[in-house]
Design a protein around this motif. Sequence first.
Motif, mmCIF file in Angstrom:
data_model
loop_
_atom_site.group_PDB
_atom_site.id
_atom_site.type_symbol
_atom_site.label_atom_id
_atom_site.label_comp_id
_atom_site.label_asym_id
_atom_site.label_seq_id
_atom_site.Cartn_x
_atom_site.Cartn_y
_atom_site.Cartn_z
ATOM 1 N N GLY A 213 0.813 -1.211 0.000
ATOM 2 C CA GLY A 213 0.000 0.000 0.000
ATOM 3 C C GLY A 213 0.845 1.259 0.000
ATOM 4 O O GLY A 213 0.558 2.227 -0.719
ATOM 5 N N ARG A 214 1.901 1.242 0.795
ATOM 6 C CA ARG A 214 2.794 2.403 0.879
ATOM 7 C C ARG A 214 3.467 2.659 -0.475
ATOM 8 O O ARG A 214 3.581 3.812 -0.922
ATOM 9 N N TRP A 215 3.905 1.601 -1.128
ATOM 10 C CA TRP A 215 4.587 1.695 -2.419
ATOM 11 C C TRP A 215 3.625 2.124 -3.521
ATOM 12 O O TRP A 215 3.919 3.001 -4.340
ATOM 13 N N ARG A 216 2.440 1.531 -3.546
ATOM 14 C CA ARG A 216 1.463 1.848 -4.587
ATOM 15 C C ARG A 216 0.945 3.274 -4.448
ATOM 16 O O ARG A 216 0.658 3.945 -5.448
ATOM 17 N N ASP A 217 0.826 3.759 -3.202
ATOM 18 C CA ASP A 217 0.300 5.107 -2.970
ATOM 19 C C ASP A 217 1.198 6.193 -3.544
ATOM 20 O O ASP A 217 0.733 7.325 -3.768
ATOM 21 N N VAL A 218 2.471 5.886 -3.767
ATOM 22 C CA VAL A 218 3.388 6.875 -4.355
ATOM 23 C C VAL A 218 3.832 6.423 -5.740
ATOM 24 O O VAL A 218 4.952 6.700 -6.182
ATOM 25 N N SER A 219 2.932 5.716 -6.426
ATOM 26 C CA SER A 219 3.169 5.270 -7.806
ATOM 27 C C SER A 219 4.422 4.417 -7.938
ATOM 28 O O SER A 219 5.122 4.454 -8.955
ATOM 29 N N GLY A 220 4.714 3.639 -6.900
ATOM 30 C CA GLY A 220 5.837 2.727 -6.967
ATOM 31 C C GLY A 220 7.200 3.367 -6.805
ATOM 32 O O GLY A 220 8.223 2.733 -7.100
ATOM 33 N N ASP A 221 7.257 4.597 -6.328
ATOM 34 C CA ASP A 221 8.539 5.279 -6.154
ATOM 35 C C ASP A 221 9.303 4.602 -5.008
ATOM 36 O O ASP A 221 8.856 4.649 -3.855
ATOM 37 N N PRO A 222 10.455 3.990 -5.286
ATOM 38 C CA PRO A 222 11.156 3.255 -4.232
ATOM 39 C C PRO A 222 11.764 4.155 -3.166
ATOM 40 O O PRO A 222 12.001 3.703 -2.038
ATOM 41 N N VAL A 223 12.012 5.427 -3.496
ATOM 42 C CA VAL A 223 12.581 6.352 -2.521
ATOM 43 C C VAL A 223 11.485 6.928 -1.631
ATOM 44 O O VAL A 223 11.571 6.875 -0.395
ATOM 45 N N ALA A 224 10.432 7.452 -2.252
ATOM 46 C CA ALA A 224 9.348 8.071 -1.483
ATOM 47 C C ALA A 224 8.649 7.078 -0.571
ATOM 48 O O ALA A 224 8.169 7.440 0.512
ATOM 49 N N SER A 225 8.584 5.817 -0.988
ATOM 50 C CA SER A 225 7.917 4.794 -0.170
ATOM 51 C C SER A 225 8.816 4.266 0.942
ATOM 52 O O SER A 225 8.343 3.556 1.842
ATOM 53 N N GLY A 226 10.094 4.580 0.888
ATOM 54 C CA GLY A 226 11.048 4.055 1.857
ATOM 55 C C GLY A 226 11.535 2.659 1.531
ATOM 56 O O GLY A 226 12.319 2.070 2.282
ATOM 57 N N LEU A 227 11.105 2.126 0.377
ATOM 58 C CA LEU A 227 11.428 0.750 0.038
ATOM 59 C C LEU A 227 12.911 0.561 -0.264
ATOM 60 O O LEU A 227 13.534 -0.402 0.210
ATOM 61 N N GLN A 228 13.487 1.464 -1.049
ATOM 62 C CA GLN A 228 14.893 1.309 -1.409
ATOM 63 C C GLN A 228 15.771 1.347 -0.161
ATOM 64 O O GLN A 228 16.702 0.539 -0.004
ATOM 65 N N GLU A 229 15.474 2.254 0.753
ATOM 66 C CA GLU A 229 16.250 2.358 1.991
ATOM 67 C C GLU A 229 16.091 1.093 2.848
ATOM 68 O O GLU A 229 17.074 0.560 3.379
ATOM 69 N N ALA A 230 14.850 0.592 2.954
ATOM 70 C CA ALA A 230 14.602 -0.598 3.766
ATOM 71 C C ALA A 230 15.271 -1.829 3.170
ATOM 72 O O ALA A 230 15.843 -2.651 3.900
ATOM 73 N N TYR A 231 15.213 -1.956 1.845
ATOM 74 C CA TYR A 231 15.849 -3.111 1.222
ATOM 75 C C TYR A 231 17.367 -3.047 1.395
ATOM 76 O O TYR A 231 18.015 -4.055 1.715
ATOM 77 N N THR A 232 17.933 -1.882 1.210
ATOM 78 C CA THR A 232 19.372 -1.719 1.362
ATOM 79 C C THR A 232 19.811 -2.089 2.780
ATOM 80 O O THR A 232 20.835 -2.758 2.977
#
Length: 288
Positions: A213-232
Amino acid sequence: MTPQDASDAHDNRWSDLGRPPLNGAALRRALVREDGLWADVEVVQRTGSTNTDLAGLVTKENVDEGAVLVAEEQNAGRGRLDRRWTAPARSGLFFSVVLKPTGVPVERWGWLPLLTGVAVAAALARTAGVDTALKWPNDLLVTVDGEERKVGGILAERAGADAVVVGIGINVTLRAEELPVPGAGSLALAGATTTDRDTVLRAVLRSLEEWYGRWRDVSGDPVASGLQEAYTAACATLGRAVRAELPGGRSIVGEAVAVDGDGRIVIATEDGVQEPVGAGDVVHLRAV
């Protein structure tokens, strides 16, 4: 024991009291909400591959987003690069989900297996008390007797024009004598505080719903969703000497130095070249 007795024991959901069956009705009550992601949770006794089954349903019947299919046993489970995944009945969690990331550019869909890895690792750490790391792109690693072991994996596949089926396999109560390969492990062997599969499955699906939901809400932006940071932060491949075995037989040896904005692992070679790798198999060459 006669052959028929053996078959009956295999099919009996209570044949191993240490591995009770999942409660499908309770899982649906806990996870299916009118305003939630999960539309249905079906538990089947046995199948070849939950990914194959769900992908077929998506193609033939246009199954809604949020369908979840769980198998107590898979006899033709698949991992990346078409590797086979087998385990005793009810010894793990073997399930697939349908995601339809409308509003997210297709070029960002490659983040879905990495997103799933982040969600699963967070759920296992929080619920089972097991520190879980990620081997790029989507292997789940735990520590057993001081050694890094693979406890699970993720496989994402396109299904139809607008859907992705994400399959997840987690070894939960697999015993040492049942390990398929020396590098495998399980939550139980890693000292999990709980191996109740209902509890773990609920936690994983709730964590996946939150991250998706967090990722989809920002159109899949890995930075804005925090995903890239969390994966790293969770990626055990970074900082390691690795060998990337690429399609076509080529390989690269170097240090994994970053995960880029497209979810690719960036490898710095001895020649000073930084090469992003988006497909292939990465082998860890030394411990951290």
